[in-house]
Design a protein around this motif. Structure first.
Motif, PDB file in Angstrom:
ATOM      1  N   THR A  49      59.257  88.081 -12.542  1.00 10.93           N
ATOM      2  CA  THR A  49      58.632  88.213 -11.228  1.00 10.93           C
ATOM      3  C   THR A  49      58.378  89.691 -10.947  1.00 10.93           C
ATOM      4  O   THR A  49      59.288  90.518 -11.064  1.00 10.93           O
ATOM      5  N   THR A  50      57.147  90.010 -10.595  1.00  8.19           N
ATOM      6  CA  THR A  50      56.759  91.404 -10.400  1.00  8.19           C
ATOM      7  C   THR A  50      56.245  91.622  -8.980  1.00  8.19           C
ATOM      8  O   THR A  50      55.719  90.712  -8.332  1.00  8.19           O
ATOM      9  N   ALA A  51      56.393  92.850  -8.527  1.00 10.52           N
ATOM     10  CA  ALA A  51      55.825  93.281  -7.253  1.00 10.52           C
ATOM     11  C   ALA A  51      55.064  94.574  -7.504  1.00 10.52           C
ATOM     12  O   ALA A  51      55.634  95.547  -8.014  1.00 10.52           O
ATOM     13  N   THR A  52      53.803  94.569  -7.193  1.00 10.02           N
ATOM     14  CA  THR A  52      52.961  95.753  -7.400  1.00 10.02           C
ATOM     15  C   THR A  52      52.484  96.269  -6.053  1.00 10.02           C
ATOM     16  O   THR A  52      52.322  95.513  -5.085  1.00 10.02           O
ATOM     17  N   ARG A  53      52.239  97.555  -6.010  1.00  9.39           N
ATOM     18  CA  ARG A  53      51.842  98.214  -4.770  1.00  9.39           C
ATOM     19  C   ARG A  53      50.507  97.679  -4.248  1.00  9.39           C
ATOM     20  O   ARG A  53      49.564  97.466  -5.009  1.00  9.39           O
ATOM     21  N   GLY A  54      50.477  97.429  -2.940  1.00  6.79           N
ATOM     22  CA  GLY A  54      49.242  97.049  -2.267  1.00  6.79           C
ATOM     23  C   GLY A  54      49.077  97.917  -1.033  1.00  6.79           C
ATOM     24  O   GLY A  54      49.861  98.843  -0.794  1.00  6.79           O
ATOM     25  N   ASP A  55      48.097  97.619  -0.233  1.00 11.95           N
ATOM     26  CA  ASP A  55      47.827  98.394   0.978  1.00 11.95           C
ATOM     27  C   ASP A  55      48.856  98.052   2.052  1.00 11.95           C
ATOM     28  O   ASP A  55      48.805  96.981   2.654  1.00 11.95           O
ATOM     29  N   GLY A  56      49.817  98.947   2.263  1.00  5.97           N
ATOM     30  CA  GLY A  56      50.839  98.729   3.279  1.00  5.97           C
ATOM     31  C   GLY A  56      51.963  97.813   2.860  1.00  5.97           C
ATOM     32  O   GLY A  56      52.756  97.383   3.705  1.00  5.97           O
ATOM     33  N   GLY A  57      52.042  97.513   1.580  1.00  2.00           N
ATOM     34  CA  GLY A  57      53.115  96.627   1.139  1.00  2.00           C
ATOM     35  C   GLY A  57      53.062  96.349  -0.337  1.00  2.00           C
ATOM     36  O   GLY A  57      52.647  97.204  -1.140  1.00  2.00           O
ATOM     37  N   TRP A  58      53.458  95.133  -0.723  1.00  6.59           N
ATOM     38  CA  TRP A  58      53.601  94.760  -2.119  1.00  6.59           C
ATOM     39  C   TRP A  58      52.997  93.383  -2.371  1.00  6.59           C
ATOM     40  O   TRP A  58      53.009  92.524  -1.490  1.00  6.59           O
ATOM     41  N   ILE A  59      52.487  93.186  -3.584  1.00  8.41           N
ATOM     42  CA  ILE A  59      51.940  91.896  -4.003  1.00  8.41           C
ATOM     43  C   ILE A  59      52.886  91.316  -5.051  1.00  8.41           C
ATOM     44  O   ILE A  59      53.082  91.902  -6.118  1.00  8.41           O
ATOM     45  N   ILE A  60      53.459  90.144  -4.737  1.00  8.87           N
ATOM     46  CA  ILE A  60      54.484  89.542  -5.600  1.00  8.87           C
ATOM     47  C   ILE A  60      53.905  88.336  -6.342  1.00  8.87           C
ATOM     48  O   ILE A  60      53.245  87.471  -5.746  1.00  8.87           O
ATOM     49  N   GLY A  90      55.213  85.483  -9.508  1.00 10.23           N
ATOM     50  CA  GLY A  90      56.306  85.047 -10.368  1.00 10.23           C
ATOM     51  C   GLY A  90      56.852  83.706  -9.939  1.00 10.23           C
ATOM     52  O   GLY A  90      56.247  82.986  -9.139  1.00 10.23           O
ATOM     53  N   GLU A  91      58.018  83.377 -10.503  1.00 11.84           N
ATOM     54  CA  GLU A  91      58.623  82.080 -10.215  1.00 11.84           C
ATOM     55  C   GLU A  91      60.141  82.203 -10.223  1.00 11.84           C
ATOM     56  O   GLU A  91      60.711  82.910 -11.056  1.00 11.84           O
ATOM     57  N   LYS A  92      60.779  81.538  -9.281  1.00 16.70           N
ATOM     58  CA  LYS A  92      62.231  81.487  -9.194  1.00 16.70           C
ATOM     59  C   LYS A  92      62.685  80.031  -9.265  1.00 16.70           C
ATOM     60  O   LYS A  92      61.910  79.107  -9.000  1.00 16.70           O
ATOM     61  N   ILE A  93      63.953  79.846  -9.599  1.00 21.91           N
ATOM     62  CA  ILE A  93      64.482  78.489  -9.700  1.00 21.91           C
ATOM     63  C   ILE A  93      65.902  78.458  -9.141  1.00 21.91           C
ATOM     64  O   ILE A  93      66.573  79.495  -9.047  1.00 21.91           O
ATOM     65  N   TRP A  94      66.342  77.260  -8.764  1.00 23.84           N
ATOM     66  CA  TRP A  94      67.660  77.036  -8.178  1.00 23.84           C
ATOM     67  C   TRP A  94      67.873  77.852  -6.910  1.00 23.84           C
ATOM     68  O   TRP A  94      68.947  78.407  -6.674  1.00 23.84           O
ATOM     69  N   SER A  95      66.840  77.934  -6.110  1.00 24.71           N
ATOM     70  CA  SER A  95      66.937  78.601  -4.815  1.00 24.71           C
ATOM     71  C   SER A  95      67.352  77.549  -3.784  1.00 24.71           C
ATOM     72  O   SER A  95      66.516  76.801  -3.267  1.00 24.71           O
ATOM     73  N   SER A  96      68.639  77.495  -3.492  1.00 25.41           N
ATOM     74  CA  SER A  96      69.172  76.434  -2.640  1.00 25.41           C
ATOM     75  C   SER A  96      68.694  76.580  -1.200  1.00 25.41           C
ATOM     76  O   SER A  96      68.730  77.663  -0.624  1.00 25.41           O
ATOM     77  N   SER A  97      68.235  75.466  -0.649  1.00 18.34           N
ATOM     78  CA  SER A  97      67.754  75.355   0.738  1.00 18.34           C
ATOM     79  C   SER A  97      66.487  76.160   1.010  1.00 18.34           C
ATOM     80  O   SER A  97      66.138  76.386   2.170  1.00 18.34           O
ATOM     81  N   ALA A  98      65.786  76.557  -0.045  1.00 17.66           N
ATOM     82  CA  ALA A  98      64.555  77.325   0.166  1.00 17.66           C
ATOM     83  C   ALA A  98      63.523  76.524   0.947  1.00 17.66           C
ATOM     84  O   ALA A  98      62.713  77.094   1.696  1.00 17.66           O
ATOM     85  N   HIS A  99      63.536  75.195   0.800  1.00 18.15           N
ATOM     86  CA  HIS A  99      62.530  74.357   1.449  1.00 18.15           C
ATOM     87  C   HIS A  99      62.667  74.330   2.966  1.00 18.15           C
ATOM     88  O   HIS A  99      61.726  73.944   3.665  1.00 18.15           O
ATOM     89  N   ALA A 149      62.528  75.095  -6.800  1.00 18.95           N
ATOM     90  CA  ALA A 149      61.731  76.056  -7.566  1.00 18.95           C
ATOM     91  C   ALA A 149      60.770  76.718  -6.587  1.00 18.95           C
ATOM     92  O   ALA A 149      60.222  76.061  -5.692  1.00 18.95           O
ATOM     93  N   VAL A 150      60.574  78.009  -6.758  1.00 21.51           N
ATOM     94  CA  VAL A 150      59.696  78.773  -5.861  1.00 21.51           C
ATOM     95  C   VAL A 150      58.625  79.461  -6.700  1.00 21.51           C
ATOM     96  O   VAL A 150      58.937  80.252  -7.589  1.00 21.51           O
ATOM     97  N   HIS A 151      57.378  79.153  -6.424  1.00 22.30           N
ATOM     98  CA  HIS A 151      56.247  79.768  -7.124  1.00 22.30           C
ATOM     99  C   HIS A 151      55.566  80.740  -6.175  1.00 22.30           C
ATOM    100  O   HIS A 151      55.280  80.397  -5.025  1.00 22.30           O
ATOM    101  N   LEU A 152      55.335  81.961  -6.656  1.00 23.24           N
ATOM    102  CA  LEU A 152      54.711  82.996  -5.826  1.00 23.24           C
ATOM    103  C   LEU A 152      53.443  83.494  -6.508  1.00 23.24           C
ATOM    104  O   LEU A 152      53.485  83.972  -7.644  1.00 23.24           O
ATOM    105  N   GLU A 153      52.334  83.374  -5.815  1.00 27.28           N
ATOM    106  CA  GLU A 153      51.053  83.805  -6.345  1.00 27.28           C
ATOM    107  C   GLU A 153      50.382  84.748  -5.350  1.00 27.28           C
ATOM    108  O   GLU A 153      49.974  84.341  -4.259  1.00 27.28           O
ATOM    109  N   ASP A 154      50.321  86.027  -5.718  1.00 23.21           N
ATOM    110  CA  ASP A 154      49.699  87.057  -4.876  1.00 23.21           C
ATOM    111  C   ASP A 154      50.242  87.021  -3.451  1.00 23.21           C
ATOM    112  O   ASP A 154      49.491  87.033  -2.466  1.00 23.21           O
ATOM    113  N   VAL A 155      51.555  86.994  -3.348  1.00 25.02           N
ATOM    114  CA  VAL A 155      52.202  86.945  -2.034  1.00 25.02           C
ATOM    115  C   VAL A 155      52.351  88.371  -1.499  1.00 25.02           C
ATOM    116  O   VAL A 155      52.995  89.213  -2.131  1.00 25.02           O
TER     117      VAL A 155
END
Length: 402
Positions: free
Chosen positions: A157-168, A170-179, A230-236
């Motif tokens: 999972t990567t975070a790259t610099r954007g205008d005023g913040g970061w663009i994330i 990647g994917e995470k798993i076993w994130s309890s109660s994320a829903h 499971a948590v999927h992040l696309e250009d967050v």
């Protein structure tokens, strides 16, 4: 099994008589009374069996009691409280709730221990009062699908610099109660050009409603109604004001909180041992076979004695670790050893409890099978016991083995 009777037997089976300050004893007595009155085991069994329903009613009971504010300073809307009080609460909750005690523990770790330790003053004033009031739920998003224990080496999972913040991405798993969470405490790589895998990592406080966040529940053995995802992040996009602490230095910041997480898991394990012991004692004193109560049989007595010894061992280790952390002492080896012993003893004790109850121990009508399923996880996470043993050996001066 009658929960009121089991509460009575708890008073005689628990070893919670170590020399605690008066403030801690008063808090312990209050918490135990609350748990017995508001969170009985039969209710916890019903909650756990509803796999598709997050137990919001449990969250609300903890909110009404003010427990979400434990560990948060009063100036931020909390009730204060030290590490020992947090462990007292964790133990008491797990006695009846088993793994569902994580309903409190996740936000306590992700929010209280994170923002409270390395959040900015603005972040503390913005989020801690909401956590203390029970208005904000958080989830932990560290583990990667291809990594497991190799958290640092497998970080994709990567975070790259954007205008005023970061663009994330990647994917995470076993994130309890994320829903059902409002925010994710998420670890991402912000610098790939590093010498060591623990370098170049940053913590983010990611709103779950952000565009590009997709959360999917996973089926699992225990703690079912709490949900793991499971948590999927696309250009967050995450703004700069939701970066936790210094960029690229997250792992060094996290290390003290990881010790606390191991202690919290151990306190949950101790609570499970408490629940197992009281249920085993009650059953052994009531169940008859061959014209005798089974508590007269030496084999049963030895099993119960083993559970009691495990309870005392884990309690002594937990108290020692809590004292060390409260006094600013180094505790990596101790907290890691505690996590291993507590999780293995809890799972062993729950297995003995099933054996003592026989077929009823395997039945969903009793709690032994729930204690076994929930405690089995803690031999794997938040760090596997095999890797934890490696950590201890390495900190004793032995060469790195992985």
């Amino acid at each position: 099994m009658n929960d009121h009777q089991s509460g009575a037997s708890f008073a005689s089976s628990s070893s919670m008589d170590l020399d605690l300050p008066e403030e801690h004893r008063a808090f312990r007595d209050m918490v135990e009374s609350f748990v017995q009155a508001e969170l009985p085991k039969d209710w916890a069994r019903e909650l756990e069996q509803k796999e598709d329903e997050y137990p919001f009613e449990l969250w609300e009971k903890l909110r009404e009691a003010g427990f979400h504010g434990l560990g948060i300073d009063e100036e931020y809307g909390g009730i204060g409280g030290d590490v020992m009080m947090q462990m007292i609460l964790a133990r008491a909750l797990a006695r009846t709730l088993g793994g569902l005690a994580w309903i409190w523990g996740i936000t306590s770790f992700a929010g209280v221990k994170s923002i409270g330790l390395y959040g900015s003053e603005e972040q503390k004033r913005r989020f801690l009062p909401e956590i203390a009031a029970g208005n904000l739920r958080a989830a932990i998003a560290f583990t990667e699908p291809g990594g497991g224990t190799d958290l640092l080496g497998s970080m994709r999972t990567t975070a790259t610099r954007g205008d005023g913040g970061w663009i994330i991405n990647g994917e995470k798993i076993w994130s309890s109660s994320a829903h059902v969470a409002d925010y994710l405490l998420l670890l991402a790589r912000t610098d790939k050009d590093v010498e060591r895998s623990y370098q170049g990592l940053t913590l983010f406080w990611v709103p779950t409603k952000s565009d590009g966040v997709k959360i999917t529940k996973l089926a699992k053995l225990g703690m079912r109604s709490m949900g793991s995802c499971a948590v999927h992040l696309e250009d967050v996009f995450v703004p700069d004001d939701l970066v936790m602490g210094e960029t690229d230095r997250a792992w060094r910041m996290l290390l003290p909180t990881l010790n606390n997480e191991r202690m919290m898991v151990s306190a949950f394990c101790l609570g499970i041992i408490d629940g197992v012991l009281e249920d085993a004692l009650e059953y052994a004193q009531q169940r008859k076979a061959f014209n005798k109560v089974i508590g007269q049989f030496q084999a049963i007595q030895h099993m119960i004695a083993d559970i009691k010894m495990a309870q005392y061992q884990v309690e002594c280790m937990l108290t020692d670790c809590a004292w060390k952390i409260s006094n600013g002492r180094e505790s990596l080896i101790e907290s890691t050893a505690l996590k291993i012993v507590a999780s293995e003893q809890a799972n062993k004790c729950a297995d003995l409890g099933i054996q003592i109850l026989g077929g009823m121990g395997y039945s969903a009508e009793t709690d032994m099978q729930r204690y076994w399923r929930d405690s089995r996880l803690w031999r794997i996470g938040p760090i596997t016991n095999e890797m934890a043993r490696n950590v201890i050996a390495e900190n004793l001066g032995l060469p790195r083995s992985f």
